[in-house]
Design a protein around this motif. Structure first.
Motif, short mmCIF file in Angstrom:
data_model
loop_
_atom_site.label_atom_id
_atom_site.label_comp_id
_atom_site.label_asym_id
_atom_site.label_seq_id
_atom_site.Cartn_x
_atom_site.Cartn_y
_atom_site.Cartn_z
N ARG A 91 0.98 -1.44 -0.24
CA ARG A 91 0.40 -0.03 -0.23
C ARG A 91 1.28 1.34 0.03
O ARG A 91 0.07 2.55 0.25
N ARG A 92 1.85 1.12 0.24
CA ARG A 92 2.67 2.70 0.18
C ARG A 92 2.20 3.34 1.12
O ARG A 92 2.72 4.78 0.92
N GLN A 93 2.59 2.72 2.29
CA GLN A 93 2.41 3.48 3.31
C GLN A 93 2.74 3.13 4.93
O GLN A 93 3.32 2.00 5.09
N TYR A 94 2.80 4.21 5.59
CA TYR A 94 3.72 3.47 7.31
C TYR A 94 2.45 3.49 8.00
O TYR A 94 1.22 3.81 8.40
N THR A 95 2.62 2.33 8.94
CA THR A 95 1.97 2.08 9.86
C THR A 95 2.25 2.13 11.17
O THR A 95 3.57 1.83 11.36
N ALA A 96 1.71 2.26 11.90
CA ALA A 96 1.66 2.65 13.77
C ALA A 96 1.11 1.99 14.46
O ALA A 96 0.01 2.06 14.27
N ALA A 97 1.26 0.97 15.56
CA ALA A 97 0.46 0.58 16.37
C ALA A 97 0.79 0.68 17.58
O ALA A 97 2.47 0.78 18.19
N VAL A 98 -0.27 0.97 18.64
CA VAL A 98 0.76 1.65 19.96
C VAL A 98 0.21 0.22 21.10
O VAL A 98 -0.88 -0.13 20.76
#
Length: 179
Positions: A91-98
């Protein structure tokens, strides 16, 4: 994906140290929340690894101790918050999970890293956890969490300073409220 260049790259110039810019404990109706901000730059090898889809986790830690004159300090509260950053190649996106929660999508690495540099105020203790009017020693720090890395990346982290990001403990005192 080719990981070989990263595995055998020599240690580059020493990575910028992580600095705790602000740190304080706040009393809220729910309990005590920590407000903290960090300052550091990602090294080129670390950026490259993230951009190749390797997940990287940063852990902010808080310790709250009550000093005692007659014995060791009382360990009252320990809390941590981990932010996992990953680039989704499809998807050419950065993901972040807390803390392993719902993933958020970001268009740039800098936007995703904002969750690491300025973590949301997280609840570290409920109201009853601290004695009213008592003074506590509080310490906060941030580190790149090598325990979350895959085995090949763990080997890389030992030989490359980009992968050894950690701040010193920032210490301050806090007086619990009487409410």
């Amino acid at each position: 994906m080719c990981f070989a260049p990263m595995l055998f790259s020599s240690a580059h110039a020493h990575a910028a140290d992580v600095e705790v810019m602000n740190a304080k404990l706040e009393s809220t109706d729910e309990g005590y929340r920590v407000f903290v901000s960090f300052s550091f730059e990602l090294g080129s090898d670390l950026k490259s690894a993230i951009n190749e889809g390797i997940p990287v986790s940063f852990t902010a830690e808080v310790e709250i101790n009550r000093p005692r004159w007659y014995w060791f300090d009382e360990k009252t509260i320990r809390s941590s918050q981990t932010v996992r950053i990953q680039y989704d190649l499809w998807r050419r996106q950065y993901t972040a999970a807390v803390n392993g929660g719902l993933k958020q999508n970001f268009n740039s690495l800098e936007e995703a890293m904002a969750l690491v540099w300025r973590p949301r105020r997280w609840l570290v203790a409920d109201k009853k956890a601290l004695n009213p009017s008592a003074t506590y020693n509080v310490a906060v720090r941030l580190k790149l969490d090598s325990n979350q890395l895959s085995k090949p990346m763990l080997i890389t982290s030992f030989s490359n300073s980009d992968w050894r990001l950690a701040s010193e403990w920032k210490r301050f005192t806090f007086k619990a409220d009487d409410k």
